[in-house]
Design an enzyme around this catalytic site. Structure first.
Site, short mmCIF file in Angstrom:
data_model
loop_
_atom_site.label_atom_id
_atom_site.label_comp_id
_atom_site.label_asym_id
_atom_site.label_seq_id
_atom_site.Cartn_x
_atom_site.Cartn_y
_atom_site.Cartn_z
N THR A 71 0.85 -1.20 0.00
CA THR A 71 0.00 0.00 0.00
C THR A 71 0.88 1.25 0.00
O THR A 71 0.63 2.22 -0.73
CB THR A 71 -0.95 -0.01 1.22
OG1 THR A 71 -1.50 -1.32 1.38
CG2 THR A 71 -2.07 1.00 1.05
N LYS A 123 0.69 -4.89 12.70
CA LYS A 123 1.60 -4.54 11.62
C LYS A 123 2.79 -5.51 11.66
O LYS A 123 3.00 -6.21 12.63
CB LYS A 123 2.09 -3.10 11.77
CG LYS A 123 0.98 -2.09 11.52
CD LYS A 123 1.46 -0.66 11.47
CE LYS A 123 2.72 -0.45 10.69
NZ LYS A 123 2.64 -0.93 9.28
N GLY A 175 5.31 -7.33 6.64
CA GLY A 175 6.51 -7.18 5.81
C GLY A 175 7.80 -7.23 6.63
O GLY A 175 8.90 -7.08 6.08
N GLU A 201 8.98 0.72 11.94
CA GLU A 201 7.65 1.35 11.80
C GLU A 201 7.17 1.89 13.15
O GLU A 201 6.61 3.00 13.22
CB GLU A 201 6.66 0.32 11.25
CG GLU A 201 6.96 -0.06 9.81
CD GLU A 201 6.10 -1.18 9.27
OE1 GLU A 201 6.04 -1.30 8.04
OE2 GLU A 201 5.51 -1.93 10.05
C1 5RP Z 1 5.10 -4.04 6.96
C2 5RP Z 1 3.75 -3.65 7.41
C3 5RP Z 1 2.75 -3.31 6.37
O1 5RP Z 1 2.21 -2.07 6.66
C4 5RP Z 1 1.65 -4.34 6.39
O2 5RP Z 1 2.23 -5.62 6.26
C5 5RP Z 1 0.65 -4.10 5.26
O3 5RP Z 1 1.23 -4.41 4.04
P1 5RP Z 1 0.49 -4.24 2.67
O4 5RP Z 1 0.31 -2.78 2.46
O5 5RP Z 1 1.44 -4.86 1.68
O6 5RP Z 1 -0.80 -4.99 2.73
O7 5RP Z 1 3.44 -3.60 8.58
O8 5RP Z 1 5.92 -4.43 8.02
#
Ligand code: 5RP
Length: 219
Positions: free
Chosen positions: A31, A94, A97, A103
């Site tokens: 995103t 969260k 990723g 974060e």
């Molecule tokens: C990465 C995160 C991302 O914000 C979370 O995994 C959402 O990912 P995406 O936008 O690909 O759905 O916390 O560490």
């Protein structure tokens, strides 16, 4: 509308929060990648930019942004990031990723946190998405044993090393009726660097993209 189109819509809606002179924190994930594609259109409003991962830094640099460190900028005006789950109090999971530690630091250093999601991420109770914990490698088995005692199901994210050189344990099937309490409880296990629950520092604004447009939620 498919999930990627919704993510683009949420990212587009977040641009309105980037006012002239903004010191901006940028999160990580697909995103946020949509947001990074759009950031050149508001370049003149951005005074400084800080990233939450090597992956986002690389994308930002490809767009011609000079990425600063948080130590250079001090506190930020705005943090924009995605999430794996949000409840209606804007408490989040969260770390899908693996960038949860940086974060959480950047979110904590930002006056406002705008979270951008597609509508599949909005849930009644956090925990269907496996909850990531970043752990110091030498503590991985110890932390896993402590989690098993709590009847949690930790799964090592095999072959994955975080930007900080640590490992990730994903906790499956953990109902989280009280995110604040669970965040503190898991944080107390020695060797846990960061818990992927963002309840002490939830989002301030949630932009949820669905078929009928983008809904703005605040607590
Ligand atoms: C990465 C995160 C991302 O914000 C979370 O995994 C959402 O990912 P995406 O936008 O690909 O759905 O916390 O560490």
């Amino acid at each position: 509308m498919d999930a990627l189109q919704k993510k683009r819509k949420a990212a587009e809606a977040a641009l309105a929060f980037i006012e002239p002179g903004t010191k901006l924190g940028v999160g990580t994930g697909s995103t946020v990648n949509c947001l990074i594609d759009l950031l050149p259109s508001v370049r003149s409003n951005i005074e400084a930019i800080v990233s939450s991962s090597r992956a986002s830094t690389e994308l930002l640099e490809n767009e011609g942004f000079e990425v600063s460190t948080l130590n250079e900028t001090g506190d930020l005006d705005l943090y924009i990031d995605g999430a794996d789950e949000s409840n209606k109090r804007l408490q989040l999971i969260k770390g899908g990723g693996g960038a949860l530690t940086r974060e959480k630091i950047v979110a904590g250093a930002s006056r406002r946190f705008v979270c951008i999601v597609d509508d599949s991420k909005l849930v009644g109770m956090l925990g269907s998405f496996p909850l990531p914990l970043e752990v110091i490698p030498m503590a991985q088995s110890f932390v896993a044993r402590r989690l098993l005692k709590m009847r949690a199901q930790p799964v090592w994210r095999e072959g994955f090393v975080t930007d900080n050189g640590n490992h990730i344990l994903d906790i499956h099937d953990l109902a989280i009726p009280n995110p604040l309490e669970m965040e503190s409880r898991l944080n107390e296990i020695p060797g846990v660097v960061t818990v992927g629950i963002f309840a002490r520092r939830p989002a301030d604004v949630l932009l949820v993209a669905g078929d009928s447009g983008v809904r703005e939620m605040r607590v």
